[in-house]
Scaffold this motif. Structure first.
Motif, PDB file in Angstrom:
ATOM      1  N   GLY A  48      10.774 -10.079  47.722  1.00 18.25           N
ATOM      2  CA  GLY A  48      12.163  -9.611  47.818  1.00 18.25           C
ATOM      3  C   GLY A  48      12.682  -9.691  49.249  1.00 18.25           C
ATOM      4  O   GLY A  48      13.826 -10.109  49.485  1.00 18.25           O
ATOM      5  N   LEU A  49      11.846  -9.297  50.200  1.00 15.67           N
ATOM      6  CA  LEU A  49      12.256  -9.379  51.605  1.00 15.67           C
ATOM      7  C   LEU A  49      12.450 -10.822  52.043  1.00 15.67           C
ATOM      8  O   LEU A  49      13.386 -11.129  52.785  1.00 15.67           O
ATOM      9  N   HIS A  50      11.590 -11.708  51.589  1.00 10.02           N
ATOM     10  CA  HIS A  50      11.740 -13.120  51.939  1.00 10.02           C
ATOM     11  C   HIS A  50      13.039 -13.682  51.360  1.00 10.02           C
ATOM     12  O   HIS A  50      13.758 -14.409  52.050  1.00 10.02           O
ATOM     13  N   ARG A  51      13.340 -13.346  50.105  1.00  7.11           N
ATOM     14  CA  ARG A  51      14.593 -13.812  49.494  1.00  7.11           C
ATOM     15  C   ARG A  51      15.793 -13.267  50.251  1.00  7.11           C
ATOM     16  O   ARG A  51      16.745 -13.994  50.528  1.00  7.11           O
ATOM     17  N   ALA A  52      15.744 -11.979  50.605  1.00  3.52           N
ATOM     18  CA  ALA A  52      16.860 -11.372  51.350  1.00  3.52           C
ATOM     19  C   ALA A  52      17.017 -12.025  52.722  1.00  3.52           C
ATOM     20  O   ALA A  52      18.144 -12.290  53.171  1.00  3.52           O
ATOM     21  N   THR A  53      15.909 -12.310  53.376  1.00  2.00           N
ATOM     22  CA  THR A  53      15.966 -12.968  54.691  1.00  2.00           C
ATOM     23  C   THR A  53      16.548 -14.366  54.556  1.00  2.00           C
ATOM     24  O   THR A  53      17.379 -14.778  55.378  1.00  2.00           O
ATOM     25  N   ASP A  54      16.140 -15.087  53.526  1.00  2.00           N
ATOM     26  CA  ASP A  54      16.678 -16.429  53.306  1.00  2.00           C
ATOM     27  C   ASP A  54      18.187 -16.381  53.056  1.00  2.00           C
ATOM     28  O   ASP A  54      18.943 -17.204  53.580  1.00  2.00           O
ATOM     29  N   LYS A  55      18.622 -15.419  52.257  1.00  2.58           N
ATOM     30  CA  LYS A  55      20.062 -15.279  51.985  1.00  2.58           C
ATOM     31  C   LYS A  55      20.830 -14.935  53.252  1.00  2.58           C
ATOM     32  O   LYS A  55      21.912 -15.474  53.501  1.00  2.58           O
TER      33      LYS A  55
END
Length: 120
Positions: A48-55
């Motif tokens: 989830g953190l990786h997805r949020a960082t990518d966004k």
């Protein structure tokens, strides 16, 4: 015949040891299960953190691109305005060189008119 007969029933100490071993096994199993659950939850949080960082990075890149585009448009508009101002100034200079008397008369008339407007 005094044979010592071994007591087939387990002694209290052996029962305690057996139960202690069972508790150890149950505890180890519970800890292993808990570790797996915690690791799965940590993996989900990490994803989830990786997805949020990518966004967030994508949004920042889009904003940077848009800012660069707007900056380029502003630079182009400034350049066009300066080119027009230079062209008008050159036209005015040419007119003054070609018709100096008329230019002075127009300047005097404009000054007089501006003075009248500002007095009121």
């Amino acid at each position: 015949m005094n044979k010592q007969v071994e007591n087939p029933e387990p002694t209290a100490a052996s029962r305690i040891d057996e139960r202690a071993e069972r508790i150890k096994q149950a505890t180890s199993h519970a800890v292993a299960s808990t570790k797996e659950t915690v690791e799965r939850a940590a993996d989900q949080v990490e994803e989830g953190l990786h997805r949020a960082t990518d966004k967030a990075a994508d949004a920042a890149n889009r904003a940077t691109d848009k800012a660069a585009e707007i900056s380029e448009r502003g630079r182009e508009a400034y350049d066009q305005t300066m080119d027009r101002a230079d062209a008008w100034l050159e036209q005015a200079r040419d007119y003054v060189r070609e018709k100096p008397v008329q230019s002075v008369a127009i300047a005097l008339g404009a000054g007089w008119l501006l003075g009248r407007i500002l007095r009121r």
